[in-house]
Design a protein around this motif. Structure first.
Motif, PDB file in Angstrom:
ATOM      1  N   PRO A  48     -14.670 -16.401   8.656  1.00  0.00           N
ATOM      2  CA  PRO A  48     -13.557 -15.905   7.865  1.00  0.00           C
ATOM      3  C   PRO A  48     -13.184 -14.513   8.321  1.00  0.00           C
ATOM      4  N   PRO A  49     -11.917 -14.281   8.672  1.00  0.00           N
ATOM      5  CA  PRO A  49     -11.555 -13.015   9.266  1.00  0.00           C
ATOM      6  C   PRO A  49     -11.294 -11.893   8.277  1.00  0.00           C
ATOM      7  N   THR A  83      -8.941 -23.867  -0.614  1.00  0.00           N
ATOM      8  CA  THR A  83     -10.283 -23.801  -0.051  1.00  0.00           C
ATOM      9  C   THR A  83     -10.424 -22.585   0.847  1.00  0.00           C
ATOM     10  N   GLY A  84     -11.542 -21.907   0.752  1.00  0.00           N
ATOM     11  CA  GLY A  84     -11.829 -20.769   1.617  1.00  0.00           C
ATOM     12  C   GLY A  84     -12.978 -19.957   1.069  1.00  0.00           C
ATOM     13  N   ALA A  85     -13.197 -18.814   1.671  1.00  0.00           N
ATOM     14  CA  ALA A  85     -14.215 -17.899   1.177  1.00  0.00           C
ATOM     15  C   ALA A  85     -13.699 -17.169  -0.059  1.00  0.00           C
ATOM     16  N   VAL A  86     -14.602 -16.830  -0.975  1.00  0.00           N
ATOM     17  CA  VAL A  86     -14.270 -16.017  -2.135  1.00  0.00           C
ATOM     18  C   VAL A  86     -14.757 -14.606  -1.824  1.00  0.00           C
ATOM     19  N   HIS A  87     -13.802 -13.729  -1.528  1.00  0.00           N
ATOM     20  CA  HIS A  87     -14.139 -12.388  -1.046  1.00  0.00           C
ATOM     21  C   HIS A  87     -14.277 -11.405  -2.196  1.00  0.00           C
ATOM     22  N   ALA A  88     -15.401 -10.691  -2.247  1.00  0.00           N
ATOM     23  CA  ALA A  88     -15.604  -9.626  -3.214  1.00  0.00           C
ATOM     24  C   ALA A  88     -14.899  -8.377  -2.693  1.00  0.00           C
ATOM     25  N   VAL A  89     -13.842  -7.949  -3.373  1.00  0.00           N
ATOM     26  CA  VAL A  89     -13.018  -6.852  -2.885  1.00  0.00           C
ATOM     27  C   VAL A  89     -13.827  -5.566  -2.762  1.00  0.00           C
ATOM     28  N   GLY A  90     -14.596  -5.242  -3.784  1.00  0.00           N
ATOM     29  CA  GLY A  90     -15.329  -3.984  -3.764  1.00  0.00           C
ATOM     30  C   GLY A  90     -16.386  -3.902  -2.685  1.00  0.00           C
ATOM     31  N   ALA A  91     -17.053  -5.017  -2.441  1.00  0.00           N
ATOM     32  CA  ALA A  91     -18.161  -5.030  -1.474  1.00  0.00           C
ATOM     33  C   ALA A  91     -17.714  -5.424  -0.077  1.00  0.00           C
ATOM     34  N   GLY A  92     -16.554  -6.083   0.046  1.00  0.00           N
ATOM     35  CA  GLY A  92     -16.131  -6.572   1.350  1.00  0.00           C
ATOM     36  C   GLY A  92     -17.011  -7.696   1.860  1.00  0.00           C
ATOM     37  N   LYS A  93     -17.595  -8.459   0.925  1.00  0.00           N
ATOM     38  CA  LYS A  93     -18.501  -9.551   1.303  1.00  0.00           C
ATOM     39  C   LYS A  93     -18.058 -10.836   0.622  1.00  0.00           C
ATOM     40  N   CYS A  94     -18.819 -11.890   0.806  1.00  0.00           N
ATOM     41  CA  CYS A  94     -18.399 -13.205   0.334  1.00  0.00           C
ATOM     42  C   CYS A  94     -19.365 -13.776  -0.692  1.00  0.00           C
ATOM     43  N   LEU A  95     -18.823 -14.547  -1.653  1.00  0.00           N
ATOM     44  CA  LEU A  95     -19.656 -15.252  -2.616  1.00  0.00           C
ATOM     45  C   LEU A  95     -20.450 -16.319  -1.874  1.00  0.00           C
ATOM     46  N   CYS A  97     -19.890 -12.046   5.160  1.00  0.00           N
ATOM     47  CA  CYS A  97     -19.144 -13.283   5.406  1.00  0.00           C
ATOM     48  C   CYS A  97     -19.527 -13.888   6.746  1.00  0.00           C
ATOM     49  N   ASN A  98     -19.802 -15.184   6.736  1.00  0.00           N
ATOM     50  CA  ASN A  98     -20.216 -15.852   7.970  1.00  0.00           C
ATOM     51  C   ASN A  98     -19.563 -17.207   8.178  1.00  0.00           C
ATOM     52  N   GLY A  99     -18.728 -17.651   7.234  1.00  0.00           N
ATOM     53  CA  GLY A  99     -18.015 -18.898   7.411  1.00  0.00           C
ATOM     54  C   GLY A  99     -18.829 -20.150   7.157  1.00  0.00           C
ATOM     55  N   THR A 135     -18.068 -21.474   1.460  1.00  0.00           N
ATOM     56  CA  THR A 135     -16.750 -22.108   1.444  1.00  0.00           C
ATOM     57  C   THR A 135     -16.552 -22.815   0.107  1.00  0.00           C
ATOM     58  N   TRP A 136     -15.637 -22.305  -0.676  1.00  0.00           N
ATOM     59  CA  TRP A 136     -15.419 -22.773  -2.040  1.00  0.00           C
ATOM     60  C   TRP A 136     -14.033 -23.386  -2.159  1.00  0.00           C
TER      61      TRP A 136
END
Length: 533
Positions: A30-31, A404-416, A434-436, A441-442
């Motif tokens: 995920p970019p 469908t896609g990653a759920v990005h945590a805005v504050g942390a810049g990481k993924c659920l 984030c690693n895809g 992937t939710w």
């Protein structure tokens, strides 16, 4: 900059010359967090001086523009960047190899200008080039990336537009990545806008390098130019998303031969395509009509929608176009665009744009503000070169609404993330780089569930034991359709549990890998804001 200017610049630089997969598919990286700079989670909004002023940039121009934006409603509408384009520097670096702001144009330097812009609550952008010289023949950054990035950071620059003239034929990705790394090394958040004119299929690699990338050559202030660029950009939706946007160039609203109707079309289409909104007109002298177009809050909300989906073409026949853009709260934005020279009726249906399940839908006209109801037909008489925009509410976003896609945590810049890709019911979810992977992937379904994995392994995001108190852990569990497994995506980027009304939160607002997710009372903080896609 203008392509004509580029040609002239090349002619004057005798020793130099100019050269002329869907990102969120399963298993691809995920970019959105590729840069890790946390910027442009919605498309950037601001001003750039080139379209209206060309090389005639100055400190006084930037300051007066910033002051006008501060008082005329643009800043309040979301425009935050005041960007300097080419011709701001002297023709030679100093003895230490550093760029030198032209003392006649910028008597207080770039830092002094930035300080003033910052004092108004705005941000300053600057221009450079990924070649040996800029398009107007000033020193380029090729081979000087580290030094120049350090200068930008020390001056308080917040945005870099990086052009492509005099590039010696070196690979674009290599040149643009070098500046990406130099900017990151400064430690200052600097939004990075790639301007290589849509060459080298930049959209296929741009998300790893910049926050946005030009998908086309330069725009000019005419309907034909805007139309050509729209056609080039509209098919690239799968490459855009939070933190990485297709850029069809700066707005010509208020410029040249663009009529008020054509300007509204450009603004509508750019918003529908989730494009950066960079005004390119004389802001202090802008007409009331130009400002009304640039500050239409209903249209801006479509562009800035936190779901971060670029609208796509639903139908196009005889120059009558229908575009649809899914929005975070389940609404769909529809643009009816008439490319032709005569008034025409343009029609579509709720089903065609992905809306189902209601006997009546509410249409809000985003230019007039008027509301109406329909059982399914969406239609309008659209003037020549005009665009009618509706926000469609009601029913469920079927068809394309299961996002469908990653759920990005805005504050942390990481993924659920589901720890260790387990499928064990009761596992509390976390954030992770984030690693895809399939465990990141939710799918947000039409029934408001968040599912992970597929087939017999499919699990649902679940509020533990139907609890509704702050601190309740958020886990995966076998899908059962209960309200503790239903989640609402809100326009402000929060995700609320339907049963509890609490917000999905990163524990303690932490940013480290492995930080657990939980439910907390909604507070609007960055640890409670998410983007999907």
């Amino acid at each position: 900059m203008g392509m004509i200017t580029r040609v002239l610049a090349c002619a004057f630089s005798l020793a130099l010359f100019c050269v002329g997969v869907p990102l969120l598919s399963l298993g691809t990286a995920p970019p959105a967090a590729a840069l890790g700079n946390g910027l442009a989670l919605t498309p950037q909004m601001g001003f750039n001086d080139w379209n209206a002023y060309g090389c005639n940039v100055s400190e006084s121009l930037i300051k007066s523009t910033a002051q006008a934006m501060h008082t005329n409603g643009m800043q309040a509408a979301g425009y935050s960047y005041v960007n300097i384009d080419d011709c701001w520097m002297t023709h030679n670096r100093d003895s230490a190899g550093r760029l030198v702001p032209d003392p006649a144009k910028f008597p207080d330097g770039i830092k002094g200008t930035a300080d003033y812009v910052h004092s108004l609550g705005l941000k300053l952008g600057i221009y450079e080039d990924a070649g040996t010289a800029t398009c107007a023949g000033y020193p380029g950054s090729l081979g000087h990336e580290t030094t120049d990035a350090q200068s930008f950071a020390s001056w308080g620059v917040d945005y870099l537009k990086y052009d492509n003239c005099n590039n010696t034929g070196a690979p674009a990705r290599t040149r643009y990545t070098a500046m990406r790394d130099a900017l990151a090394a400064t430690g200052r958040p600097i939004l990075y806008s790639l301007c290589n004119w849509g060459q080298d299929n930049v959209w296929t690699w741009g998300a790893d390098v910049g926050n946005s990338w030009r998908t086309t050559g330069d725009i000019s202030a005419s309907f034909s130019s805007m139309l050509s660029i729209f056609h080039s950009n509209v098919g690239l939706a799968s490459y855009a998303g939070p933190g990485h946007w297709n850029d069809p160039d700066m707005l010509e609203v208020g410029n040249g031969s663009m009529t008020a109707t054509e300007s509204r079309s450009e603004f509508s289409l750019w918003a529908e395509m989730a494009a950066p909104l960079i005004a390119g007109t004389n802001i202090p002298s802008a007409s009331a009509d130009t400002l009304a177009t640039l500050t239409n809050s209903r249209v801006i909300a479509v562009d800035q929608d936190p779901l971060g989906k670029q609208g796509t073409m639903v139908s196009s026949s005889g120059g009558l176009d229908v575009l649809a853009k899914p929005l975070a709260n389940g609404d769909v934005s529809v643009a009816l665009f008439n490319e032709t020279g005569s008034t025409a009726t343009i029609s579509t249906t709720a089903a065609a744009i992905g809306k189902t399940g209601a006997s009546s839908y509410t249409l809000t006209d985003l230019w007039s503000g008027a509301t109406s109801a329909t059982s399914g037909t969406i239609s309008a008489s659209v003037p020549a070169h005009g665009t009618v925009m509706y926000r469609v509410a009601g029913g469920t976003s079927g068809g394309g609404s299961a996002v469908t896609g990653a759920v990005h945590a805005v504050g942390a810049g990481k993924c659920l993330d589901v720890p260790r890709a387990t499928t064990t019911a009761g596992t509390q979810v976390e954030i992770w780089s984030c690693n895809g992977g399939a465990n990141q992937t939710w799918t947000h379904t039409a029934s408001n569930q968040f599912t992970v994995y597929s087939g017999s392994s499919q699990m649902c995001l679940d509020a533990y034991n139907n609890q509704t108190t702050p601190g309740t852990k958020v886990e995966i569990w076998s899908c059962n359709g209960q309200t503790n497994q239903q989640w609402t995506l809100n326009a402000d980027g929060t995700i609320t549990g339907v049963q509890s009304g609490l917000c999905l939160d990163v524990a303690g607002g932490a940013t480290a890998d492995g930080t657990l997710a939980e439910l907390r009372t909604c507070n609007g903080g960055s640890s409670q804001r998410w983007t999907l896609g």
